[in-house]
Design a protein around this motif. Structure first.
Motif, PDB file in Angstrom:
ATOM      1  N   MET A 171       0.838  -1.196   0.000  1.00  0.00           N
ATOM      2  CA  MET A 171       0.000   0.000   0.000  1.00  0.00           C
ATOM      3  C   MET A 171       0.874   1.248   0.000  1.00  0.00           C
ATOM      4  N   TYR A 172       0.467   2.226  -0.811  1.00  0.00           N
ATOM      5  CA  TYR A 172       1.075   3.544  -0.800  1.00  0.00           C
ATOM      6  C   TYR A 172       0.039   4.540  -0.280  1.00  0.00           C
ATOM      7  N   CYS A 173       0.517   5.661   0.202  1.00  0.00           N
ATOM      8  CA  CYS A 173      -0.428   6.731   0.524  1.00  0.00           C
ATOM      9  C   CYS A 173       0.216   8.075   0.238  1.00  0.00           C
ATOM     10  N   THR A 174      -0.606   9.012  -0.195  1.00  0.00           N
ATOM     11  CA  THR A 174      -0.159  10.369  -0.505  1.00  0.00           C
ATOM     12  C   THR A 174      -1.016  11.361   0.260  1.00  0.00           C
ATOM     13  N   SER A 175      -0.380  12.336   0.883  1.00  0.00           N
ATOM     14  CA  SER A 175      -1.134  13.433   1.498  1.00  0.00           C
ATOM     15  C   SER A 175      -0.989  14.663   0.613  1.00  0.00           C
ATOM     16  N   HIS A 176      -2.027  15.487   0.598  1.00  0.00           N
ATOM     17  CA  HIS A 176      -2.118  16.579  -0.376  1.00  0.00           C
ATOM     18  C   HIS A 176      -2.368  17.910   0.308  1.00  0.00           C
ATOM     19  N   SER A 177      -2.089  18.964  -0.424  1.00  0.00           N
ATOM     20  CA  SER A 177      -2.244  20.312   0.107  1.00  0.00           C
ATOM     21  C   SER A 177      -3.690  20.674   0.394  1.00  0.00           C
ATOM     22  N   ASP A 178      -4.647  19.951  -0.211  1.00  0.00           N
ATOM     23  CA  ASP A 178      -6.057  20.224   0.061  1.00  0.00           C
ATOM     24  C   ASP A 178      -6.587  19.382   1.219  1.00  0.00           C
ATOM     25  N   ASN A 179      -5.663  18.876   2.072  1.00  0.00           N
ATOM     26  CA  ASN A 179      -6.034  18.136   3.282  1.00  0.00           C
ATOM     27  C   ASN A 179      -6.685  16.797   2.957  1.00  0.00           C
ATOM     28  N   LYS A 180      -6.162  16.127   1.948  1.00  0.00           N
ATOM     29  CA  LYS A 180      -6.683  14.822   1.542  1.00  0.00           C
ATOM     30  C   LYS A 180      -5.577  13.787   1.594  1.00  0.00           C
ATOM     31  N   ILE A 181      -5.953  12.560   1.946  1.00  0.00           N
ATOM     32  CA  ILE A 181      -5.030  11.427   1.930  1.00  0.00           C
ATOM     33  C   ILE A 181      -5.595  10.375   0.995  1.00  0.00           C
ATOM     34  N   ASN A 182      -4.805   9.957   0.007  1.00  0.00           N
ATOM     35  CA  ASN A 182      -5.184   8.877  -0.903  1.00  0.00           C
ATOM     36  C   ASN A 182      -4.438   7.608  -0.512  1.00  0.00           C
ATOM     37  N   ILE A 183      -5.153   6.513  -0.425  1.00  0.00           N
ATOM     38  CA  ILE A 183      -4.556   5.204  -0.164  1.00  0.00           C
ATOM     39  C   ILE A 183      -4.573   4.434  -1.478  1.00  0.00           C
ATOM     40  N   ILE A 184      -3.402   3.990  -1.919  1.00  0.00           N
ATOM     41  CA  ILE A 184      -3.216   3.440  -3.269  1.00  0.00           C
ATOM     42  C   ILE A 184      -2.609   2.053  -3.168  1.00  0.00           C
ATOM     43  N   HIS A 185      -3.174   1.100  -3.916  1.00  0.00           N
ATOM     44  CA  HIS A 185      -2.598  -0.243  -3.973  1.00  0.00           C
ATOM     45  C   HIS A 185      -1.331  -0.202  -4.820  1.00  0.00           C
ATOM     46  N   CYS A 186      -0.422  -1.156  -4.569  1.00  0.00           N
ATOM     47  CA  CYS A 186       0.851  -1.159  -5.289  1.00  0.00           C
ATOM     48  C   CYS A 186       0.672  -1.396  -6.789  1.00  0.00           C
ATOM     49  N   SER A 187      -0.513  -1.872  -7.193  1.00  0.00           N
ATOM     50  CA  SER A 187      -0.813  -2.005  -8.621  1.00  0.00           C
ATOM     51  C   SER A 187      -1.190  -0.676  -9.256  1.00  0.00           C
ATOM     52  N   PHE A 188      -1.079   0.404  -8.484  1.00  0.00           N
ATOM     53  CA  PHE A 188      -1.372   1.769  -8.918  1.00  0.00           C
ATOM     54  C   PHE A 188      -2.868   1.967  -9.183  1.00  0.00           C
ATOM     55  N   LYS A 189      -3.680   1.403  -8.293  1.00  0.00           N
ATOM     56  CA  LYS A 189      -5.122   1.620  -8.316  1.00  0.00           C
ATOM     57  C   LYS A 189      -5.526   2.279  -7.001  1.00  0.00           C
ATOM     58  N   SER A 238      -7.340   2.991  -3.814  1.00  0.00           N
ATOM     59  CA  SER A 238      -8.069   2.081  -2.931  1.00  0.00           C
ATOM     60  C   SER A 238      -9.049   2.808  -2.025  1.00  0.00           C
ATOM     61  N   ALA A 239      -8.648   3.937  -1.444  1.00  0.00           N
ATOM     62  CA  ALA A 239      -9.521   4.663  -0.515  1.00  0.00           C
ATOM     63  C   ALA A 239      -9.089   6.123  -0.474  1.00  0.00           C
ATOM     64  N   VAL A 240     -10.014   6.974  -0.052  1.00  0.00           N
ATOM     65  CA  VAL A 240      -9.756   8.415   0.061  1.00  0.00           C
ATOM     66  C   VAL A 240     -10.235   8.883   1.424  1.00  0.00           C
ATOM     67  N   ILE A 241      -9.373   9.581   2.149  1.00  0.00           N
ATOM     68  CA  ILE A 241      -9.730  10.196   3.425  1.00  0.00           C
ATOM     69  C   ILE A 241      -9.610  11.703   3.237  1.00  0.00           C
ATOM     70  N   GLN A 242     -10.740  12.383   3.247  1.00  0.00           N
ATOM     71  CA  GLN A 242     -10.770  13.812   2.948  1.00  0.00           C
ATOM     72  C   GLN A 242     -11.121  14.613   4.186  1.00  0.00           C
ATOM     73  N   GLY A 243     -10.229  15.467   4.625  1.00  0.00           N
ATOM     74  CA  GLY A 243     -10.534  16.392   5.702  1.00  0.00           C
ATOM     75  C   GLY A 243     -11.179  17.651   5.153  1.00  0.00           C
ATOM     76  N   LEU A 244     -11.352  18.623   6.012  1.00  0.00           N
ATOM     77  CA  LEU A 244     -11.893  19.906   5.564  1.00  0.00           C
ATOM     78  C   LEU A 244     -10.885  20.540   4.616  1.00  0.00           C
ATOM     79  N   VAL A 245     -11.309  20.801   3.381  1.00  0.00           N
ATOM     80  CA  VAL A 245     -10.386  21.241   2.338  1.00  0.00           C
ATOM     81  C   VAL A 245      -9.829  22.614   2.686  1.00  0.00           C
ATOM     82  N   LYS A 246      -8.507  22.704   2.627  1.00  0.00           N
ATOM     83  CA  LYS A 246      -7.839  23.972   2.895  1.00  0.00           C
ATOM     84  C   LYS A 246      -7.799  24.802   1.626  1.00  0.00           C
ATOM     85  N   GLY A 247      -8.020  26.104   1.755  1.00  0.00           N
ATOM     86  CA  GLY A 247      -7.969  26.988   0.597  1.00  0.00           C
ATOM     87  C   GLY A 247      -8.599  28.323   0.906  1.00  0.00           C
ATOM     88  N   ASN A 248      -8.781  29.135  -0.126  1.00  0.00           N
ATOM     89  CA  ASN A 248      -9.430  30.432   0.047  1.00  0.00           C
ATOM     90  C   ASN A 248     -10.920  30.232   0.290  1.00  0.00           C
TER      91      ASN A 248
END
Length: 737
Positions: A300-318, A320-330
């Protein structure tokens, strides 16, 4: 009264995550089945959140820090435990399976990041901090020494290499590599620019887990792979290039077969270490990638993003899941409550509105308002959602989107209707020339007899829009049309508001408030109360519906004192505040809203009765969403967070039926024992004794039961003994145990 901070950038920005692939064995099914539960652990404000990677649910909220959590790392000696560090100057050790704080190490200085090595268990770099092994729960850690000085505060700029043999840290144009065994530092520098004008400054570092190889990311988007760095003169590096902007994060897979990279493009790139020119891409992941993590088994891979989101990705590059916090921005829109979903609605991703559940502390969905692909390029002028308002029943949503400045301003008024069959909002009408200048305010009429929207703009007019039906179409689709245009002495309207029954419309024109009849659109009266233009306008509700509240630009203490960040709550009939709270946050308050409660509270204190039917939420300029709650309510929230979510889906077998029967009996006994323990006082452990946690003894006792039950099952298979007879014998044996 408790000042309550709500969840993830609900309210906090999620910090760099850690993936754990620990096999969690449910003890009472130990010999027959097990559940491979994967967890995602990340810092969120002043707490640590534990998510299930399969269900995306928040399993635990680990609370105890008093300031921003700046790092998390699994304990290399026990993968059921996690360390967290904070700007409050403490390092805390948690059992994240049960949500228990094990130990607190007091450092005394703000901690920016945390690094743990298997070979250096107990030491934290880049000040190496020795953690004393003492039974006390709070320990003052004083034994420390400096490893590297003048390092980057960015956690991604430092990494352990080759099982903890060395540590690499980059700052500016310099790469430092410190070898623990030699106790020697090698320094490598780059020029500010090369012949092609590229920017060579370091942005992130990752070390190969098996080989002596260091990967570094740079401002120009290049990735350099360094080798032979254990000597000053014969070091080499090769260069890879795909990112068009700075590389923000690098991470090797556990076996070192692949290197993952990410940046502002929001594309996860997988580089094949053995095949230089081969790489895989996973695009459109959200905001800019800020951090990448890989599970210890590499699945499993995971990426965190500037919009306060975490993506969980299978090693096959698909994905798998998304954890979205309150989106940061203007935040251009007001904070709005959707009466259907009870969600908080505000600006989210560029061109979108986010619907965030305050009860579940997660995003429900995102509505694309602009309906154009957003291009992540600095300086590019693109449409943004500036206004949003719902009608009282949640059937209609009005939005305003803008692009450009005053000279070349483009804007559109859109009306969205709720589709009952699809259970979603759908675009009904787009009005590109609703006014001649920027729309400053809009509101729906609360009347149930007609659906009416009022917009006010800088062109000196306010317009009334009515919902009708188009008789010329076969589907009788509802459409909107302008019913009335009003103005007052050429002044610019700034705000508009309907009375609670919809019979009156108040429109402010700079320093003057005008009141209009919604039946005839005749001007009934005007109110003038200088000094300064009117900033907010609001009719009272229920017993206070006869009041009209006005907030002038020169007055800064109606609800929030934006200069001192104080909160004032008034009764309309009294000039003195009913409730006052000082220093409610750091930074200015940007928006606030009252959210209705599903069940009213019973507050006896007269000062807090304004919280009985609704709850006040306010957003700061630091994108912190805060709220007030009573102490009883706060205790109930903490109690609900301690409930562990487990998956009880197991195969139905004869032994499962037998064990399930015993399990239900055990649960009933546990409930009875729990009620008894509430009355009796807990026995305190002596100061010098070692306290064994109750949940460890409980699982060990169940393990003994299962061993005996296995003997019973073997006896039944071999000798054909009745299960019921053996079960009675087993119960007597268990009593003896």
């Amino acid at each position: 009264m408790v000042l309550h901070s709500i969840g993830g950038f609900l309210v906090h920005k999620m910090r760099d995550p850690v993936l754990d692939n620990t096999a969690w064995l449910k003890t009472y099914y130990y010999y027959y089945c097990y559940f491979l539960c994967r967890f995602l652990i990340c810092g969120s404000g002043d707490s640590v959140k534990v998510f299930s990677t399969s269900t995306e649910e928040c399993v635990h909220v680990l609370e105890g820090h008093t300031d921003q959590v700046t790092g998390v790392a699994l304990n290399p000696a026990n993968h059921l435990q996690v360390y967290s560090c904070s700007a409050d100057g403490t390092v805390r050790l948690w059992d994240f399976i049960d949500g228990i704080l094990i130990k607190t190490f007091i450092f005394g200085y703000p901690i920016l990041s945390l690094y743990v090595s298997e070979k250096h268990a107990g030491n934290f770099q880049l000040l190496a901090l020795h953690l004393p092994k003492v039974p006390d729960q709070e320990v003052e850690a004083k034994d420390m020494f400096a490893v590297l000085c003048d390092i980057s505060p960015n956690p991604g700029s430092t990494a352990f290499g080759q099982g903890g043999e060395y540590i690499a840290s980059a700052l500016g144009l310099r790469l430092n590599v410190y070898f623990f065994r030699k106790q020697k530092t090698y320094r490598f520098s780059l020029k500010a620019t090369d012949k092609k004008g590229a920017k060579n400054a370091f942005t992130c570092v990752a070390c190969h887990p098996k080989d002596d190889c260091i990967a570094t990311g740079h401002e120009d988007g290049k990735i350099r792979l360094w080798r032979n760095f254990n000597q000053k003169k014969e070091y080499t590096y090769s260069t890879q290039h795909w990112h068009h902007n700075a590389v923000s994060s690098l991470c090797f897979t556990p076996e070192g077969m692949h290197l993952l990279s990410g940046g502002v493009e929001s594309v996860l790139v997988q580089w094949h270490c053995e095949e230089v020119n081969k790489k895989d891409f996973l695009p459109r992941l959200g905001g800019a990638i800020s951090h990448i993590a890989v599970s210890s088994d590499g699945q499993m891979y995971c990426t965190s993003h500037s919009d306060n989101k975490i993506n969980i990705i299978h090693c096959s590059f698909k994905l798998s899941a998304v954890i979205q916090g309150l989106v940061k921005g203007n935040i251009w829109t007001d904070l709005v409550i959707d009466s259907r979903t009870k969600a908080l609605v505000m600006n989210g991703r560029p061109g979108h509105l986010q619907f965030y559940s305050l009860q579940q502390d997660k995003q429900l969905y995102s509505l694309d308002i602009v309906q154009q692909e957003y291009i992540y390029e600095e300086g590019l002028d693109q449409f943004e959602v500036m206004k949003a308002v719902f009608d009282v029943r949640g059937n209609w949503l009005a939005t305003v989107e803008e692009r450009g400045r005053d000279s070349d301003l483009e804007f559109a008024l859109k009306l969205w209707g709720f589709n009952e069959s699809a259970q979603s909002l759908e675009l009904n009408t787009t009005i590109t020339a609703a006014h001649q200048d920027r729309i400053t305010s809009m509101c729906f009429s609360p009347s149930t007899e007609t659906t009416m929207l009022v917009t006010a703009a800088k062109d000196g007019q306010f317009k009334v829009w009515l919902l009708g039906t188009d008789s010329e179409t076969q589907k009788e689709q509802a459409s909107w049309s302008c019913d009335f245009v009003g103005s007052y002495h050429g002044l610019q309207p700034t705000n508009c508001c309907f009375s609670s029954d919809g019979s009156l419309l108040a429109v402010s024109f700079e320093e003057v408030v005008t009141v209009w009849s919604s039946d005839t659109w005749g001007l009934l009266t005007t109110l003038c109360q200088p000094p300064g233009p009117i900033r907010e306008l609001c009719f009272g509700r229920l017993s206070c519906s006869k009041y009209l509240a006005c907030l002038h630009l020169a007055v800064t203490c109606f609800l929030f004192d934006k200069l001192l960040e104080h909160v004032f709550v008034f009764r309309p009939s009294e000039p003195r505040p009913l409730f006052t709270q000082k220093a409610v946050c750091e930074g200015k308050v940007q928006r606030c809203v009252f959210a209705p409660r599903a069940e009213p509270l019973d507050s006896c204190d007269e000062r807090f009765q304004w919280l009985n039917r609704s709850r006040l939420y306010y957003l700061t300029e630091k994108m912190e969403l805060l709220s007030f709650s009573t102490q009883t309510e706060d205790e109930r929230i903490l109690k609900s967070r301690k409930q562990l979510l487990v998956d009880d889906s197991v195969a139905v077998t004869p032994f499962y039926l037998l064990l399930g029967k015993h399990r239900r009996q055990q649960e009933e006994e546990d409930k009875l024992n729990f009620m008894t323990n509430q009355v009796s006082e807990r026995t305190q452990h002596p100061q010098a004794s070692v306290a064994v946690k109750e949940h460890v003894l409980f699982f060990f006792f169940l393990l003994l039961k299962i061993i005996v039950l296995k003997i019973v099952l073997f006896s039944f298979i071999q000798y054909g003994t009745s299960l019921e007879e053996e079960w009675r014998d087993t119960q007597s044996k268990l009593l003896e145990v």
